[in-house]
Design a protein around this motif. Structure first.
Motif, PDB file in Angstrom:
ATOM      1  N   GLY A  53      42.226   8.061 138.663  1.00  0.00           N
ATOM      2  CA  GLY A  53      41.989   9.131 138.664  1.00  0.00           C
ATOM      3  C   GLY A  53      41.784   9.763 137.467  1.00  0.00           C
ATOM      4  O   GLY A  53      42.136  11.449 137.625  1.00  0.00           O
ATOM      5  N   TYR A  54      42.498   9.108 135.857  1.00  0.00           N
ATOM      6  CA  TYR A  54      41.855  10.399 135.534  1.00  0.00           C
ATOM      7  C   TYR A  54      41.682   9.035 133.872  1.00  0.00           C
ATOM      8  O   TYR A  54      42.026   7.840 133.841  1.00  0.00           O
ATOM      9  CB  TYR A  54      43.480  11.307 134.399  1.00  0.00           C
ATOM     10  N   ALA A  55      41.012   9.678 132.693  1.00  0.00           N
ATOM     11  CA  ALA A  55      41.020   8.428 131.396  1.00  0.00           C
ATOM     12  C   ALA A  55      41.469   9.643 130.470  1.00  0.00           C
ATOM     13  O   ALA A  55      40.654  10.920 130.413  1.00  0.00           O
ATOM     14  CB  ALA A  55      39.415   8.003 131.531  1.00  0.00           C
ATOM     15  N   ILE A  56      41.535   9.432 129.494  1.00  0.00           N
ATOM     16  CA  ILE A  56      41.735  10.321 128.213  1.00  0.00           C
ATOM     17  C   ILE A  56      40.616  10.054 127.035  1.00  0.00           C
ATOM     18  O   ILE A  56      39.582   8.786 127.196  1.00  0.00           O
ATOM     19  CB  ILE A  56      42.974   9.156 127.110  1.00  0.00           C
ATOM     20  N   ASP A  57      39.980  11.266 126.656  1.00  0.00           N
ATOM     21  CA  ASP A  57      39.042  11.032 125.756  1.00  0.00           C
ATOM     22  C   ASP A  57      38.779   9.886 124.405  1.00  0.00           C
ATOM     23  O   ASP A  57      37.371   9.646 124.020  1.00  0.00           O
ATOM     24  CB  ASP A  57      38.470  12.249 124.952  1.00  0.00           C
ATOM     25  N   GLU A  58      39.782   8.398 124.358  1.00  0.00           N
ATOM     26  CA  GLU A  58      40.468   8.172 123.523  1.00  0.00           C
ATOM     27  C   GLU A  58      39.165   7.041 124.279  1.00  0.00           C
ATOM     28  O   GLU A  58      38.422   6.246 123.487  1.00  0.00           O
ATOM     29  CB  GLU A  58      41.464   7.432 123.199  1.00  0.00           C
ATOM     30  N   ASP A  59      38.929   6.995 125.163  1.00  0.00           N
ATOM     31  CA  ASP A  59      38.864   6.295 126.313  1.00  0.00           C
ATOM     32  C   ASP A  59      36.952   6.030 126.029  1.00  0.00           C
ATOM     33  O   ASP A  59      36.125   5.221 125.732  1.00  0.00           O
ATOM     34  CB  ASP A  59      38.926   6.295 127.776  1.00  0.00           C
ATOM     35  N   ALA A  60      36.634   7.439 126.295  1.00  0.00           N
ATOM     36  CA  ALA A  60      35.396   7.794 126.149  1.00  0.00           C
ATOM     37  C   ALA A  60      34.840   7.616 124.268  1.00  0.00           C
ATOM     38  O   ALA A  60      33.500   6.699 124.496  1.00  0.00           O
ATOM     39  CB  ALA A  60      35.045   9.196 125.900  1.00  0.00           C
ATOM     40  N   ARG A  61      35.878   7.256 123.385  1.00  0.00           N
ATOM     41  CA  ARG A  61      35.588   7.472 122.283  1.00  0.00           C
ATOM     42  C   ARG A  61      35.272   6.031 121.637  1.00  0.00           C
ATOM     43  O   ARG A  61      34.570   5.079 121.892  1.00  0.00           O
ATOM     44  CB  ARG A  61      36.715   8.151 120.982  1.00  0.00           C
TER      45      ARG A  61
END
Length: 310
Positions: A53-61
């Motif tokens: 449903g969602y992700a935070i850009d910490e995951d992207a980093r």
């Protein structure tokens, strides 16, 4: 945001026919992000890839850091292959009754530019993702056979199902065996955790190399896809019992019973057994008492860059 995503998933829209079912993914920038929109876009991509449903850009980093590490190790591996810094290190396999060092397993190591020795934990998966794995295998085959020379010992080479399915790698392996006339001193260790599912394909490879004079071991038996069907279908010569079972046998009755069963079953099929991760005299005494034929582990000898002269 999680509530909005969930509400959209459970509430359908009726705008004429048919009823419309919606799903949504969201990307969220964290307060520390230097670029809020870019951070949210990266996070949105992660959410879509994970079907979440969602992700935070910490995951992207974190994902970007993994990609950075993959590039780093890919470059290191490529340079090491070109400059001859991929080397086999040899760990002894001891006969439990005689105590002799009759066999050695060839283990891949990367020698970094500063001389440090790097284990495959850091670069093996990168090799597979960047299509350098076949070259890594062929380099190990060639260097290991060169090192073996005319020594009256045998060495084990690790091959995966991926290697067996690579026509060029198999042809390279057979050609090198024939050139050096060393097949009778080579044991091929099939990495059991990779999942040996196509018995016809693997059995054909085993039959071909055994006809040349090689012997075959099933590695890491007791974990992952472990299946007694392997032992009956693959006509192996050795069964290597995974260290995660071996290291518990002095304290865990169930592990001891498993070892007894594996040893008995293997011997009935004409195979010899090898205990991995033997790290103490007490463990060596125990596996010997249980009828295991060979042992391997740091207690008995660490991987070294040279084979003994004898």
């Amino acid at each position: 945001i999680a509530k909005i995503v969930e509400t959209l998933r459970h509430n359908h829209l009726s705008i004429g026919e048919p009823e419309i079912h919606l799903t949504a993914s969201a990307g969220i920038s964290s307060p520390e992000s230097t670029s809020l929109i870019a951070g949210a876009e990266q996070a949105l991509q992660i959410a879509r890839e994970r079907n979440e449903g969602y992700a935070i850009d910490e995951d992207a980093r974190e994902n970007a850091e993994r990609q950075k590490q993959n590039i780093l190790w890919s470059n290191k591996l490529s340079t090491a292959l070109e400059s001859g810094r991929i080397r086999p290190f040899f760990q002894p396999i001891i006969h439990n009754t005689s105590g002799k060092r009759e066999k050695y397993e060839a283990l891949v190591r990367l020698i970094d530019e500063d001389g440090s020795i790097i284990t495959p934990f850091f670069f093996l998966e990168t090799a597979k993702r960047t299509r350098q794995y076949a070259m890594l295998t062929r380099t190990m085959i060639e260097q290991s056979l060169d090192m073996l020379g005319d020594r009256s010992i045998s060495i084990s080479l690790n091959l995966t199902v991926e290697d067996i399915r690579n026509y060029e790698t198999v042809r390279f392996f057979k050609d090198k065996l024939n050139e050096r006339n060393v097949a009778d001193r080579i044991v091929v260790e099939l990495i059991e955790s990779e999942g040996i599912e196509n018995y016809e394909e693997v059995s054909r490879f085993i039959a071909e190399i055994k006809e040349l004079g090689c012997r075959v071991a099933i590695d890491d038996f007791g974990t992952g896809y472990s299946n007694f069907t392997h032992l009956m279908h693959l006509n192996a010569d050795y069964l290597k019992i995974d260290g995660s079972i071996i290291k518990r046998i002095n304290d865990d009755r169930s592990s001891e019973l498993v070892i007894r069963m594996l040893v008995d079953f293997a011997h009935r099929l004409g195979m010899q057994t090898i205990a991995e991760y033997v790290d103490s005299q007490a463990l060596l005494d125990k596996v010997t008492a249980l009828g295991v034929d060979y042992s391997q582990g740091f207690f008995l000898g660490k991987p070294e860059p040279e084979l003994p002269d004898a």
